[in-house]
Design a protein around this motif. Structure first.
Motif, PDB file in Angstrom:
ATOM      1  N   ASN A  13      49.330  63.985  39.604  1.00 37.89           N
ATOM      2  CA  ASN A  13      48.807  62.621  39.683  1.00 37.89           C
ATOM      3  C   ASN A  13      48.787  61.942  38.322  1.00 37.89           C
ATOM      4  OD1 ASN A  13      48.479  62.592  42.450  1.00 37.89           O
ATOM      5  ND2 ASN A  13      46.322  63.161  42.384  1.00 37.89           N
ATOM      6  N   ARG A  14      48.411  62.665  37.276  1.00 40.89           N
ATOM      7  CA  ARG A  14      48.413  62.098  35.920  1.00 40.89           C
ATOM      8  C   ARG A  14      49.820  61.685  35.526  1.00 40.89           C
ATOM      9  NH1 ARG A  14      46.298  66.484  32.233  1.00 40.89           N
ATOM     10  NH2 ARG A  14      47.049  65.086  30.627  1.00 40.89           N
ATOM     11  N   ARG A  17      50.887  58.554  37.561  1.00 39.58           N
ATOM     12  CA  ARG A  17      50.231  57.333  37.077  1.00 39.58           C
ATOM     13  C   ARG A  17      50.831  56.872  35.764  1.00 39.58           C
ATOM     14  NH1 ARG A  17      43.926  57.857  37.347  1.00 39.58           N
ATOM     15  NH2 ARG A  17      44.126  55.682  36.725  1.00 39.58           N
ATOM     16  N   GLN A  20      54.192  55.266  36.438  1.00 38.40           N
ATOM     17  CA  GLN A  20      54.025  53.925  36.993  1.00 38.40           C
ATOM     18  C   GLN A  20      53.667  52.929  35.893  1.00 38.40           C
ATOM     19  OE1 GLN A  20      55.684  54.773  39.849  1.00 38.40           O
ATOM     20  NE2 GLN A  20      54.598  52.977  40.523  1.00 38.40           N
ATOM     21  N   ARG A  21      52.755  53.305  35.000  1.00 38.48           N
ATOM     22  CA  ARG A  21      52.359  52.410  33.907  1.00 38.48           C
ATOM     23  C   ARG A  21      53.520  52.126  32.967  1.00 38.48           C
ATOM     24  NH1 ARG A  21      47.344  55.326  31.768  1.00 38.48           N
ATOM     25  NH2 ARG A  21      46.869  56.158  33.780  1.00 38.48           N
TER      26      ARG A  21
END
Length: 151
Positions: A13-14, A17, A20-21
């Motif tokens: 998940n990290r 994310r 995506q950023r």
């Protein structure tokens, strides 16, 4: 076992994310959105063109999201839909325009930099082992997902 689950899920998940950023930030610098990355990337990889369905399948993105991204890329003149005598729009192969190829090249340079920086500190062997292990985990989880049987 629980620690391994938590470590795996939270780490994935990290990473997601952060990706995506990075996509959002870097694409904004090109005047685009993060959702456009995989469409440009896949169309660059397939200069003969891809249908919207093929793009969704290859990028593992939702068909509706791909459709929205393609509509925007077409508005911006980065993607073209050649006239193909009577073929339905969703079956036509989309291709990058000259401007689209230029944007995809700039984006690819940024992808290379991000991948290089993300893998700092890994040897080539560690990187190969990591991707091999990640592939095994993905295939095993896909096998679980493809059956209706409880675990």
């Amino acid at each position: 076992m629980t620690d391994r689950f938590e470590t795996f899920v939270l780490t994935i998940n990290r990473i997601y994310r952060c990706i995506q950023r990075i996509k959002d930030r870097e694409m904004e610098a090109l005047g685009l959105k993060g959702s456009h990355v995989m469409c440009l990337f896949q169309l660059r990889q397939h200069p003969e063109g891809l249908t919207a369905a093929e793009l969704a399948e290859r990028s593992l993105e939702d068909k509706a999201a791909v459709s929205r991204a393609l509509a925007r890329l077409e508005e911006l003149g980065l993607v073209e839909l050649p006239e193909e005598g009577g073929k339905r729009r969703y079956r036509a192969k989309l291709r990058l325009t000259e401007a689209g190829r230029a944007a995809a090249e700039r984006m690819t340079g940024k992808i290379r930099q991000a991948v290089q920086r993300g893998g700092r500190g890994l040897t080539d062997g560690q990187r190969e082992d990591f991707y091999r292990a990640l592939g095994v985990i993905a295939r095993n989880l896909e096998q679980i997902c493809s059956t209706e049987e409880p675990i």
